[in-house]
Design an enzyme around this catalytic site. Structure first.
Site, mmCIF file in Angstrom:
data_model
loop_
_atom_site.group_PDB
_atom_site.id
_atom_site.type_symbol
_atom_site.label_atom_id
_atom_site.label_comp_id
_atom_site.label_asym_id
_atom_site.label_seq_id
_atom_site.Cartn_x
_atom_site.Cartn_y
_atom_site.Cartn_z
ATOM 1 N N MET A 20 80.839 36.647 117.819
ATOM 2 C CA MET A 20 82.144 37.162 118.230
ATOM 3 C C MET A 20 82.178 38.669 118.017
ATOM 4 S SD MET A 20 84.714 34.234 116.693
ATOM 5 C CE MET A 20 83.835 34.038 115.132
ATOM 6 N N CYS A 104 80.617 35.541 128.377
ATOM 7 C CA CYS A 104 81.702 36.504 128.187
ATOM 8 C C CYS A 104 82.401 36.776 129.508
ATOM 9 C CB CYS A 104 81.169 37.813 127.598
ATOM 10 S SG CYS A 104 82.479 39.031 127.306
ATOM 11 N N ASP A 206 87.552 25.106 120.705
ATOM 12 C CA ASP A 206 88.664 24.413 120.048
ATOM 13 C C ASP A 206 88.237 23.476 118.917
ATOM 14 O OD1 ASP A 206 90.167 25.778 121.876
ATOM 15 O OD2 ASP A 206 90.684 24.032 123.097
ATOM 16 N N ARG A 229 86.840 31.024 116.719
ATOM 17 C CA ARG A 229 88.084 31.657 116.293
ATOM 18 C C ARG A 229 88.684 31.044 115.035
ATOM 19 N NH1 ARG A 229 91.584 31.199 121.458
ATOM 20 N NH2 ARG A 229 90.234 29.378 121.766
#
Length: 341
Positions: A20, A104, A206, A229
């Site tokens: 990331m 990306c 997710d 994330r």
């Protein structure tokens, strides 16, 4: 949910920290390795063209440390030979594997023909993979999205080409490039891709909790899960997933003291690594490191009473001492509120 090989490396546990930008610098990787110990970590993605032009700040991102192994350096670009040269430098810098970014979706990347734009150009995508595989003697892996447009699930055909070219692992972020991070990841796409390749397949998108990880393994047949994330400013979330996969007891939520201590450790390490090679040890170097963390630091105290107000102060801080004072004041205020209650 077993360990799996990538060339000479055994990925155990089968939980990976996603690459990331402005997040998985060396500081965060070392912290994550200590707290969660995932089976594989990746650097921020680095531009092959920037490497070609010998950009110092890009090459600095490629420094790896023995304690974080195995570690992959992720590269992006749209030209086979430039990507091959970037892969060679990655190996020189100590990469255990080289990962090619084809996922990306950010316009500034795609407009150069790199990242997810390669999903629209299978010929060039395959040429890049072939060039990188030929250039290095470490495993080459690829991270893709399902496709560029919603109506074009191009990943299966590309995956077959990549496996034939010598790619040793494939990661699928189960969204289309046009989605960005909108909507929910469609794990059915991972299951569909599973039938296309025999190399290890990593599911991404997710995975926020142990239940998510177990569900992804069960529903898709993937060999590993990649967490992105959910781990930003919260390596303990990744620790919970790792512990559950390994059958270990849950460690419990970190205290506010631990969260603040790790946030400050993150700042110190980031400043240290940003300063390496800078003989001046100048204040601007400290500020550069801190600016990169402004979106991350508030996440270490997310959910605590009063955290939103502190966020504004953290995003304006310009020194380690200022950040330390802000967080210490926050801890004192939090303790005082609990006593009053």
């Amino acid at each position: 949910m077993k360990a799996f090989p990538i060339g000479p490396h055994t990925i155990d546990p089968p939980v990976l920290l996603a690459p990331m930008e402005d997040v998985t610098g060396a500081a965060f990787r070392l912290i994550t390795k200590r707290i969660a110990n995932p089976g594989l970590v990746f650097t921020e993605f680095v531009s092959a063209m920037a490497i070609h032009h010998n950009a110092r700040k890009t090459i600095k991102k490629m420094v790896v440390h023995d304690v974080e192994r195995p570690v992959g350096i992720q590269i992006f670009g749209g030209e086979p030979e430039t990507m091959a040269n970037a892969a060679r430098l990655s190996v020189e810098m100590g990469a255990d594997l080289v990962d090619i970014n084809m996922g990306c979706w950010v316009p500034k990347v795609c407009k150069t023909g790199a990242g997810a734009a390669l999903l629209n150009d299978p010929r060039v995508a395959e040429q890049i993979v072939q060039a990188v595989v030929k250039a290095v003697d470490v495993p080459v892996t690829v991270k893709v999205r399902a496709g560029y447009h919603y109506d074009a699930f191009t990943a299966p055909e590309l995956a077959k080409r990549f496996e034939q070219a010598g790619v040793k692992m494939l990661t699928l972020h189960a969204r289309f490039a046009k989605q960005g991070f909108d909507g929910e990841a469609d794990w059915r796409l991972i299951s569909a891709l599973r039938d296309s390749v025999s190399i290890p397949l990593i599911g991404n998108g997710d995975v926020r909790s142990p239940d998510d990880a177990f569900k992804m393994f069960r529903e898709t047949g993937c060999d590993g899960v990649m967490v992105g994330r959910a781990a930003i400013g919260n390596p303990w979330a990744l620790r919970d997933i790792v512990n559950s996969i390994q059958g270990l007891a849950k460690s419990g939520a970190p205290s506010i003291d631990e969260r603040i201590d790790v946030a400050l450790e993150h700042v110190r390490l980031a400043i240290q690594f940003e300063s390496e090679g800078d003989a001046s040890g100048s204040a601007p170097t400290e500020l550069i490191a801190i600016r990169k963390l402004r979106g991350v630091l508030p996440l270490y105290i997310k959910g605590e009473p009063g955290a939103p107000a502190v966020r504004n102060r953290l995003t304006r801080a310009e020194s380690y001492d200022e950040i330390k004072q802000i967080l210490f004041d926050f801890r004192a205020d939090t303790a005082s509120d609990k006593i009053s209650a």
